[in-house]
Structure formats: C-alpha cells, structure tokens
Design a protein around this motif. Structure first.
Motif, PDB file in Angstrom:
ATOM      1  N   HIS A  94       0.794  -1.225   0.000  1.00 38.01           N
ATOM      2  CA  HIS A  94       0.000   0.000   0.000  1.00 38.01           C
ATOM      3  C   HIS A  94       0.831   1.282   0.000  1.00 38.01           C
ATOM      4  CE1 HIS A  94       1.008  -0.540   4.225  1.00 38.01           C
ATOM      5  NE2 HIS A  94       0.756   0.734   4.392  1.00 38.01           N
ATOM      6  N   HIS A  95       2.123   1.207   0.071  1.00 41.21           N
ATOM      7  CA  HIS A  95       2.959   2.405   0.193  1.00 41.21           C
ATOM      8  C   HIS A  95       2.960   3.250  -1.077  1.00 41.21           C
ATOM      9  CE1 HIS A  95       4.487   0.941   3.969  1.00 41.21           C
ATOM     10  NE2 HIS A  95       4.765  -0.225   3.393  1.00 41.21           N
ATOM     11  N   ASP A  96       2.951   4.562  -0.898  1.00 45.36           N
ATOM     12  CA  ASP A  96       3.068   5.520  -1.986  1.00 45.36           C
ATOM     13  C   ASP A  96       4.565   5.802  -2.153  1.00 45.36           C
ATOM     14  OD1 ASP A  96       3.523   8.169  -3.140  1.00 45.36           O
ATOM     15  OD2 ASP A  96       1.354   8.443  -3.017  1.00 45.36           O
ATOM     16  N   GLU A  97       5.118   5.427  -3.295  1.00 49.06           N
ATOM     17  CA  GLU A  97       6.562   5.543  -3.521  1.00 49.06           C
ATOM     18  C   GLU A  97       7.056   6.988  -3.402  1.00 49.06           C
ATOM     19  OE1 GLU A  97       7.902   3.113  -6.990  1.00 49.06           O
ATOM     20  OE2 GLU A  97       5.837   2.378  -6.853  1.00 49.06           O
ATOM     21  N   GLU A  98       6.325   7.928  -3.959  1.00 46.17           N
ATOM     22  CA  GLU A  98       6.777   9.326  -3.906  1.00 46.17           C
ATOM     23  C   GLU A  98       6.763   9.865  -2.476  1.00 46.17           C
ATOM     24  OE1 GLU A  98       8.492  11.466  -5.779  1.00 46.17           O
ATOM     25  OE2 GLU A  98       8.628   9.659  -6.992  1.00 46.17           O
ATOM     26  N   ARG A  99       5.717   9.542  -1.725  1.00 45.37           N
ATOM     27  CA  ARG A  99       5.670   9.976  -0.319  1.00 45.37           C
ATOM     28  C   ARG A  99       6.815   9.363   0.472  1.00 45.37           C
ATOM     29  NH1 ARG A  99       0.322   9.052   2.522  1.00 45.37           N
ATOM     30  NH2 ARG A  99       1.485  10.028   4.187  1.00 45.37           N
ATOM     31  N   LEU A 100       7.122   8.109   0.192  1.00 41.57           N
ATOM     32  CA  LEU A 100       8.235   7.455   0.869  1.00 41.57           C
ATOM     33  C   LEU A 100       9.555   8.130   0.507  1.00 41.57           C
ATOM     34  CD1 LEU A 100       9.468   5.289   2.648  1.00 41.57           C
ATOM     35  CD2 LEU A 100       9.378   3.728   0.676  1.00 41.57           C
ATOM     36  N   ARG A 101       9.768   8.401  -0.769  1.00 41.18           N
ATOM     37  CA  ARG A 101      11.010   9.074  -1.194  1.00 41.18           C
ATOM     38  C   ARG A 101      11.151  10.436  -0.510  1.00 41.18           C
ATOM     39  NH1 ARG A 101       9.434   6.889  -6.415  1.00 41.18           N
ATOM     40  NH2 ARG A 101      10.901   5.242  -6.956  1.00 41.18           N
ATOM     41  N   THR A 102      10.056  11.177  -0.436  1.00 34.48           N
ATOM     42  CA  THR A 102      10.077  12.492   0.206  1.00 34.48           C
ATOM     43  C   THR A 102      10.410  12.365   1.689  1.00 34.48           C
ATOM     44  OG1 THR A 102       8.482  13.356  -1.389  1.00 34.48           O
ATOM     45  CG2 THR A 102       8.692  14.556   0.687  1.00 34.48           C
ATOM     46  N   ALA A 103       9.798  11.394   2.368  1.00 35.85           N
ATOM     47  CA  ALA A 103      10.069  11.188   3.795  1.00 35.85           C
ATOM     48  C   ALA A 103      11.518  10.778   4.017  1.00 35.85           C
ATOM     49  CB  ALA A 103       9.114  10.143   4.359  1.00 35.85           C
ATOM     50  N   LEU A 104      12.039   9.908   3.165  1.00 38.32           N
ATOM     51  CA  LEU A 104      13.435   9.493   3.289  1.00 38.32           C
ATOM     52  C   LEU A 104      14.364  10.688   3.108  1.00 38.32           C
ATOM     53  CD1 LEU A 104      13.235   6.184   1.221  1.00 38.32           C
ATOM     54  CD2 LEU A 104      13.722   6.340   3.686  1.00 38.32           C
ATOM     55  N   GLU A 114      12.420   0.901  -4.966  1.00 45.03           N
ATOM     56  CA  GLU A 114      12.041   0.059  -6.097  1.00 45.03           C
ATOM     57  C   GLU A 114      10.805  -0.750  -5.728  1.00 45.03           C
ATOM     58  OE1 GLU A 114      13.665   0.059  -8.978  1.00 45.03           O
ATOM     59  OE2 GLU A 114      15.430   1.221  -8.385  1.00 45.03           O
ATOM     60  N   ARG A 115      10.186  -1.327  -6.732  1.00 52.45           N
ATOM     61  CA  ARG A 115       9.063  -2.255  -6.530  1.00 52.45           C
ATOM     62  C   ARG A 115       9.487  -3.648  -6.972  1.00 52.45           C
ATOM     63  NH1 ARG A 115       4.225  -1.261  -3.743  1.00 52.45           N
ATOM     64  NH2 ARG A 115       3.935   0.962  -3.831  1.00 52.45           N
ATOM     65  N   ALA A 116       9.125  -4.652  -6.190  1.00 51.19           N
ATOM     66  CA  ALA A 116       9.337  -6.041  -6.593  1.00 51.19           C
ATOM     67  C   ALA A 116       8.364  -6.372  -7.719  1.00 51.19           C
ATOM     68  CB  ALA A 116       9.118  -6.976  -5.407  1.00 51.19           C
ATOM     69  N   SER A 117       8.692  -7.394  -8.455  1.00 51.17           N
ATOM     70  CA  SER A 117       7.826  -7.808  -9.554  1.00 51.17           C
ATOM     71  C   SER A 117       6.619  -8.584  -9.027  1.00 51.17           C
ATOM     72  CB  SER A 117       8.611  -8.692 -10.532  1.00 51.17           C
ATOM     73  OG  SER A 117       9.004  -9.896  -9.900  1.00 51.17           O
ATOM     74  N   ALA A 118       5.590  -8.602  -9.835  1.00 55.10           N
ATOM     75  CA  ALA A 118       4.401  -9.400  -9.512  1.00 55.10           C
ATOM     76  C   ALA A 118       4.740 -10.866  -9.739  1.00 55.10           C
ATOM     77  CB  ALA A 118       3.230  -8.979 -10.391  1.00 55.10           C
ATOM     78  N   ARG A 119       3.970 -11.713  -9.129  1.00 55.54           N
ATOM     79  CA  ARG A 119       4.180 -13.153  -9.244  1.00 55.54           C
ATOM     80  C   ARG A 119       2.943 -13.783  -9.860  1.00 55.54           C
ATOM     81  NH1 ARG A 119       2.691 -17.357  -5.940  1.00 55.54           N
ATOM     82  NH2 ARG A 119       4.010 -19.184  -6.097  1.00 55.54           N
ATOM     83  N   ASP A 120       3.154 -14.663 -10.814  1.00 54.65           N
ATOM     84  CA  ASP A 120       2.034 -15.422 -11.366  1.00 54.65           C
ATOM     85  C   ASP A 120       1.630 -16.455 -10.325  1.00 54.65           C
ATOM     86  OD1 ASP A 120       1.947 -14.080 -13.794  1.00 54.65           O
ATOM     87  OD2 ASP A 120       3.456 -15.404 -14.686  1.00 54.65           O
ATOM     88  N   THR A 121       0.403 -16.368  -9.865  1.00 51.09           N
ATOM     89  CA  THR A 121      -0.075 -17.259  -8.811  1.00 51.09           C
ATOM     90  C   THR A 121      -0.924 -18.366  -9.416  1.00 51.09           C
ATOM     91  OG1 THR A 121      -0.142 -15.368  -7.318  1.00 51.09           O
ATOM     92  CG2 THR A 121      -1.334 -17.326  -6.629  1.00 51.09           C
ATOM     93  N   PRO A 122      -0.522 -19.613  -9.210  1.00 45.97           N
ATOM     94  CA  PRO A 122      -1.354 -20.725  -9.693  1.00 45.97           C
ATOM     95  C   PRO A 122      -2.747 -20.655  -9.070  1.00 45.97           C
ATOM     96  CG  PRO A 122       0.801 -21.509  -8.971  1.00 45.97           C
ATOM     97  CD  PRO A 122       0.696 -20.068  -8.555  1.00 45.97           C
ATOM     98  N   ALA A 123      -3.742 -21.124  -9.781  1.00 47.22           N
ATOM     99  CA  ALA A 123      -5.137 -21.035  -9.332  1.00 47.22           C
ATOM    100  C   ALA A 123      -5.375 -21.737  -8.001  1.00 47.22           C
ATOM    101  CB  ALA A 123      -6.064 -21.612 -10.395  1.00 47.22           C
ATOM    102  N   ASP A 124      -4.618 -22.777  -7.704  1.00 44.07           N
ATOM    103  CA  ASP A 124      -4.841 -23.539  -6.471  1.00 44.07           C
ATOM    104  C   ASP A 124      -4.022 -23.014  -5.285  1.00 44.07           C
ATOM    105  OD1 ASP A 124      -2.328 -24.321  -7.379  1.00 44.07           O
ATOM    106  OD2 ASP A 124      -2.603 -26.418  -6.779  1.00 44.07           O
ATOM    107  N   GLU A 125      -3.403 -21.862  -5.442  1.00 43.93           N
ATOM    108  CA  GLU A 125      -2.517 -21.353  -4.403  1.00 43.93           C
ATOM    109  C   GLU A 125      -3.044 -20.041  -3.829  1.00 43.93           C
ATOM    110  OE1 GLU A 125       1.854 -21.861  -4.961  1.00 43.93           O
ATOM    111  OE2 GLU A 125       1.740 -19.680  -5.041  1.00 43.93           O
ATOM    112  N   LEU A 126      -3.007 -19.915  -2.523  1.00 44.99           N
ATOM    113  CA  LEU A 126      -3.398 -18.670  -1.865  1.00 44.99           C
ATOM    114  C   LEU A 126      -2.160 -17.802  -1.713  1.00 44.99           C
ATOM    115  CD1 LEU A 126      -5.753 -20.124   0.864  1.00 44.99           C
ATOM    116  CD2 LEU A 126      -6.392 -19.039  -1.278  1.00 44.99           C
ATOM    117  N   ALA A 127      -2.235 -16.564  -2.176  1.00 43.25           N
ATOM    118  CA  ALA A 127      -1.045 -15.715  -2.204  1.00 43.25           C
ATOM    119  C   ALA A 127      -1.155 -14.499  -1.301  1.00 43.25           C
ATOM    120  CB  ALA A 127      -0.754 -15.276  -3.636  1.00 43.25           C
ATOM    121  N   SER A 128      -2.099 -14.506  -0.382  1.00 43.66           N
ATOM    122  CA  SER A 128      -2.146 -13.416   0.587  1.00 43.66           C
ATOM    123  C   SER A 128      -2.611 -13.978   1.920  1.00 43.66           C
ATOM    124  CB  SER A 128      -3.081 -12.293   0.134  1.00 43.66           C
ATOM    125  OG  SER A 128      -4.421 -12.643   0.351  1.00 43.66           O
ATOM    126  N   THR A 129      -2.115 -13.386   2.985  1.00 44.05           N
ATOM    127  CA  THR A 129      -2.478 -13.855   4.313  1.00 44.05           C
ATOM    128  C   THR A 129      -3.979 -13.723   4.536  1.00 44.05           C
ATOM    129  OG1 THR A 129      -0.299 -13.228   5.110  1.00 44.05           O
ATOM    130  CG2 THR A 129      -1.988 -13.590   6.772  1.00 44.05           C
TER     131      THR A 129
END
Length: 141
Positions: A94-104, A114-129
């Motif tokens: 949820h972080h706003d990159e520009e706000r973070l850069r300004t705060a830093l 930087e942002r990590a890449s997205a991951r292709d999630t198989p249909a049978d896999e849960l990818a969020s808590t």
C-alpha cells in the motif's frame, strides 16, 4: 556492497512473501527485512502470529541475511540504522513511492525505492495472508 531493505507484516508466510523477498535479495548483496510490529499494522487485520514468531520465520529464509522488528513508534529508525542503498516494496504493498522518497529525503536517508515484480499465482494457491485466513474460517464454519 549493496544493502537492500524489504519490509512487511509477514503474517503466515506464503509463496508471495518468498517471491517478494527473493526479488528484493536479487537487487543487492545483502538483504535486511523489517518485520512490522503488530501494533503498527493499521491497513489490514492485526497479525495472527506474534512479532517475534514472524521475525524468526522471516530470518529463517535463505535469501534473508537479517530480519529486524520494526520500531514501535518510528518506522524510519531501523532504516536509519541499516542505512540501505535500496528499499524494495512489494508489488502490491500500500505504500506511496513518492511519499516514501520524500520522507526518506527529509530524514537525510539517501537510497533508491524500487518495486518487486508481480508473481504469477497458480489457481490452487493462496497468495495473501487475508485469503489464507478466509479459507481457514470457511473450513471451520
């Protein structure tokens, strides 16, 4: 040596976390991970696991050089202590990159964001808590 920081709640580790941290580790030589304290998590339900459990689980991953608990009042304290060259955000965090850069910048912390890449999630896999917890609740009902 390039020092990278990743951060998150990491409640109930899942393949999406492993992808994020592996992606972050590939951006440098040393990966430090800041695990959010449960009291600081305001954008989603509080973690199921304790702060210490979550930190130990993250620290046990091969791609992680060191896992740290976040500061109870100031999220920038561990970043100042680690002094990273790069902060890597998860592709869906949820972080706003520009706000973070300004705060830093305002705190005199000189590092890339930087942002990590997205991951292709198989249909049978849960990818969020959240989805994992929803599935657990469904099965109990």
């Amino acid at each position: 040596m390039t020092t990278v920081v990743a951060q998150g709640t990491f409640d109930i580790l899942h393949p999406g976390h492993v992808h994020y941290l592996s992606d972050a580790a590939a951006m440098g030589d040393q990966l430090h991970v800041i695990v959010a304290r449960g009291g600081n998590v305001t954008h989603k339900p509080k973690p199921v696991l304790s702060d210490g459990q979550r930190r130990r689980m993250v620290d046990a991953l091969d791609v992680v050089d060191e896992a740290h608990l976040g500061h109870p009042e100031d999220i920038f304290v561990p970043i100042e202590r680690i002094d990273p060259d790069v902060i890597v955000l998860g592709y869906d965090q949820h972080h706003d990159e520009e706000r973070l850069r300004t705060a830093l910048q305002s705190r005199g912390i000189d590092c890339r964001v930087e942002r990590a890449s997205a991951r292709d999630t198989p249909a049978d896999e849960l990818a969020s808590t959240g989805r994992i917890i929803d599935r657990i609740v469904e099965r109990r009902c």
